[in-house]
Design a protein around this motif. Sequence first.
Motif, PDB file in Angstrom:
ATOM      1  N   ALA A  18      -6.478 -12.602  -5.990  1.00  0.00           N
ATOM      2  CA  ALA A  18      -7.526 -11.942  -5.355  1.00  0.00           C
ATOM      3  C   ALA A  18      -7.999 -10.657  -6.098  1.00  0.00           C
ATOM      4  N   GLY A  19      -7.311 -10.222  -7.118  1.00  0.00           N
ATOM      5  CA  GLY A  19      -7.877  -9.203  -7.884  1.00  0.00           C
ATOM      6  C   GLY A  19      -7.553  -7.915  -7.246  1.00  0.00           C
ATOM      7  N   ALA A  20      -6.639  -7.762  -6.219  1.00  0.00           N
ATOM      8  CA  ALA A  20      -6.208  -6.580  -5.505  1.00  0.00           C
ATOM      9  C   ALA A  20      -5.494  -5.708  -6.162  1.00  0.00           C
ATOM     10  N   PRO A  21      -5.389  -4.256  -6.180  1.00  0.00           N
ATOM     11  CA  PRO A  21      -4.678  -3.521  -6.557  1.00  0.00           C
ATOM     12  C   PRO A  21      -3.134  -3.466  -6.447  1.00  0.00           C
ATOM     13  N   ILE A  22      -2.438  -3.151  -7.559  1.00  0.00           N
ATOM     14  CA  ILE A  22      -1.029  -3.695  -7.463  1.00  0.00           C
ATOM     15  C   ILE A  22      -0.264  -2.432  -8.051  1.00  0.00           C
ATOM     16  N   VAL A  23       0.726  -1.740  -7.561  1.00  0.00           N
ATOM     17  CA  VAL A  23       1.466  -0.759  -8.131  1.00  0.00           C
ATOM     18  C   VAL A  23       2.822  -1.199  -8.475  1.00  0.00           C
ATOM     19  N   ALA A  24       3.369  -1.187  -9.690  1.00  0.00           N
ATOM     20  CA  ALA A  24       4.752  -1.571 -10.213  1.00  0.00           C
ATOM     21  C   ALA A  24       5.584  -0.396  -9.818  1.00  0.00           C
ATOM     22  N   LEU A  25       6.702  -0.792  -9.585  1.00  0.00           N
ATOM     23  CA  LEU A  25       7.885   0.023  -9.119  1.00  0.00           C
ATOM     24  C   LEU A  25       9.260  -0.468  -9.936  1.00  0.00           C
ATOM     25  N   GLU A  26       9.843   0.686 -10.337  1.00  0.00           N
ATOM     26  CA  GLU A  26      11.090   0.214 -11.074  1.00  0.00           C
ATOM     27  C   GLU A  26      12.325   0.052  -9.998  1.00  0.00           C
ATOM     28  N   SER A  27      13.527  -0.408 -10.640  1.00  0.00           N
ATOM     29  CA  SER A  27      14.651  -0.780 -10.025  1.00  0.00           C
ATOM     30  C   SER A  27      15.703  -0.028 -10.206  1.00  0.00           C
ATOM     31  N   THR A  28      15.622   0.780 -11.372  1.00  0.00           N
ATOM     32  CA  THR A  28      16.937   1.575 -11.782  1.00  0.00           C
ATOM     33  C   THR A  28      17.029   2.742 -10.598  1.00  0.00           C
ATOM     34  N   ILE A  29      16.035   3.068  -9.868  1.00  0.00           N
ATOM     35  CA  ILE A  29      16.101   4.150  -9.018  1.00  0.00           C
ATOM     36  C   ILE A  29      16.865   3.408  -8.130  1.00  0.00           C
ATOM     37  N   VAL A  50       3.149   2.549  -0.619  1.00  0.00           N
ATOM     38  CA  VAL A  50       1.999   1.790  -1.639  1.00  0.00           C
ATOM     39  C   VAL A  50       1.169   1.169  -0.537  1.00  0.00           C
ATOM     40  N   ARG A  51       1.562   0.428   0.176  1.00  0.00           N
ATOM     41  CA  ARG A  51       0.825  -0.338   1.219  1.00  0.00           C
ATOM     42  C   ARG A  51      -0.128   0.430   1.832  1.00  0.00           C
ATOM     43  N   ALA A  52       0.378   1.624   2.494  1.00  0.00           N
ATOM     44  CA  ALA A  52      -0.703   2.459   3.398  1.00  0.00           C
ATOM     45  C   ALA A  52      -1.596   2.866   2.791  1.00  0.00           C
ATOM     46  N   ALA A  53      -1.529   3.119   1.321  1.00  0.00           N
ATOM     47  CA  ALA A  53      -2.508   3.604   0.289  1.00  0.00           C
ATOM     48  C   ALA A  53      -3.543   2.536  -0.039  1.00  0.00           C
ATOM     49  N   ALA A 291       4.105   7.348  -5.506  1.00  0.00           N
ATOM     50  CA  ALA A 291       3.697   6.266  -5.079  1.00  0.00           C
ATOM     51  C   ALA A 291       2.448   6.226  -4.172  1.00  0.00           C
ATOM     52  N   ARG A 292       2.237   7.182  -3.438  1.00  0.00           N
ATOM     53  CA  ARG A 292       0.760   7.299  -2.897  1.00  0.00           C
ATOM     54  C   ARG A 292      -0.186   7.670  -3.895  1.00  0.00           C
ATOM     55  N   LEU A 293      -0.068   8.475  -4.656  1.00  0.00           N
ATOM     56  CA  LEU A 293      -1.204   8.588  -5.772  1.00  0.00           C
ATOM     57  C   LEU A 293      -1.358   7.430  -6.972  1.00  0.00           C
ATOM     58  N   ALA A 294      -0.269   6.593  -7.073  1.00  0.00           N
ATOM     59  CA  ALA A 294      -0.314   5.601  -7.982  1.00  0.00           C
ATOM     60  C   ALA A 294      -1.313   4.555  -7.197  1.00  0.00           C
ATOM     61  N   ALA A 295      -0.919   4.227  -5.921  1.00  0.00           N
ATOM     62  CA  ALA A 295      -1.808   3.394  -5.183  1.00  0.00           C
ATOM     63  C   ALA A 295      -3.237   3.640  -5.224  1.00  0.00           C
ATOM     64  N   ARG A 296      -3.518   5.120  -5.230  1.00  0.00           N
ATOM     65  CA  ARG A 296      -5.020   5.535  -5.167  1.00  0.00           C
ATOM     66  C   ARG A 296      -5.830   5.155  -6.292  1.00  0.00           C
ATOM     67  N   ILE A 297      -4.726   5.530  -7.709  1.00  0.00           N
ATOM     68  CA  ILE A 297      -5.200   5.202  -8.874  1.00  0.00           C
ATOM     69  C   ILE A 297      -5.315   3.544  -8.982  1.00  0.00           C
ATOM     70  N   ALA A 298      -4.839   2.723  -8.630  1.00  0.00           N
ATOM     71  CA  ALA A 298      -4.679   1.302  -8.613  1.00  0.00           C
ATOM     72  C   ALA A 298      -6.020   0.996  -7.983  1.00  0.00           C
ATOM     73  N   VAL A 299      -6.343   1.337  -6.761  1.00  0.00           N
ATOM     74  CA  VAL A 299      -7.387   1.136  -5.893  1.00  0.00           C
ATOM     75  C   VAL A 299      -8.561   1.354  -6.682  1.00  0.00           C
ATOM     76  N   GLU A 300      -8.623   2.325  -7.379  1.00  0.00           N
ATOM     77  CA  GLU A 300      -9.907   2.896  -8.228  1.00  0.00           C
ATOM     78  C   GLU A 300     -10.167   1.760  -9.405  1.00  0.00           C
ATOM     79  N   LEU A 301      -8.755   1.519  -9.914  1.00  0.00           N
ATOM     80  CA  LEU A 301      -9.027   0.721 -10.894  1.00  0.00           C
ATOM     81  C   LEU A 301      -9.533  -0.750 -10.808  1.00  0.00           C
ATOM     82  N   ALA A 302      -9.034  -1.089  -9.335  1.00  0.00           N
ATOM     83  CA  ALA A 302      -9.536  -2.702  -8.919  1.00  0.00           C
ATOM     84  C   ALA A 302     -10.796  -2.681  -8.601  1.00  0.00           C
ATOM     85  N   ARG A 303     -11.650  -1.445  -8.308  1.00  0.00           N
ATOM     86  CA  ARG A 303     -13.039  -1.299  -8.149  1.00  0.00           C
ATOM     87  C   ARG A 303     -13.832  -1.678  -9.353  1.00  0.00           C
TER      88      ARG A 303
END
Length: 304
Positions: A18-29, A50-53, A291-303
């Motif tokens: 769908a071309g929706a915004p996605i945020v990658a998250l690491e797993s070592t944390i 991430v979902r909430a944003a 995560a909140r900020l990254a999601a907002r950036i991803a939303v902007e990029l998806a636009r």
Amino acid sequence: MIAPPLAFSADVAAARAAGAPIVALESTIITHGMPFPANVETARAVEAEVRAAGAVPATIAVTAGRIRVGLDAGELDALASATDVRKLSRADLAVALSEGWTGATTVAATMICARLAGIEVFATGGIGGVHRGAETSFDVSADLSELAQTPVTVVASGAKAILDLAKTLEVLETMGVPVIAFGQDALPAFWSRESGLDAPLRLDDAGAIARAHRMRARLGLPGGQLVANPIPRDAEIPAAEIAPHITAALAMAEREGIAAKAVTPFLLSEIGRGTEGRALAANIALVRNNARLAARIAVELARG
């Protein structure tokens, strides 16, 4: 060319289509950064942020010869409770895949996997960098060279405060990596909002960060951006307060001969004990904020 061994969760596959915004998250944390059950609780909370944003979370890990881009609840639980999980970076990612190892991705490996999956934004806690005493140990994280060559915007609360932050900043500058403080002039230092160093760049909104990401691509510049997002004020441990705990943990690591990939998990654990859990609580707060900020950036990029 043979396609890379990617396996997408249903949510991530639908978002890609769908071309929706996605945020990658690491797993070592999850596997090396926090104790159980705080690790899986934090992973779920970060995904929820991430979902909430307005974006879709894609936690990345390696299992059974595949790069898993997005984990369901059962897979998160299994990873969080597993005991023999490799900590993967650029050097060992391919071998882990070819040999079928189970592995958690560091910042560097997550950037590589995110690029392969077409994901442009990645949220983490803090990047690796130049370790204290690197002038004799030569211990420098692969995260820095990855930022210089892989075009992913990484949102973190600066480099981990256990590192030599001044040398880390110098190496990033030499490699041409934009270091952008979000909403302030000072470079944050993981648990602390200020490191005593000025950030080379400052941007104050997600749209500006997204525009800079797009401009780098238009210019043909290699590498990504490091967005240094300060920990929320109510969760901060000031640098002067955390410094003695860092010093004590570093001394213990040296006495016990802790080295290489074991250093950072050991230090984080010791500092957590020394601060009676405050450092862990701060770590959780900052990664959720990132995560909140990254999601907002991803939303902007998806636009677009």
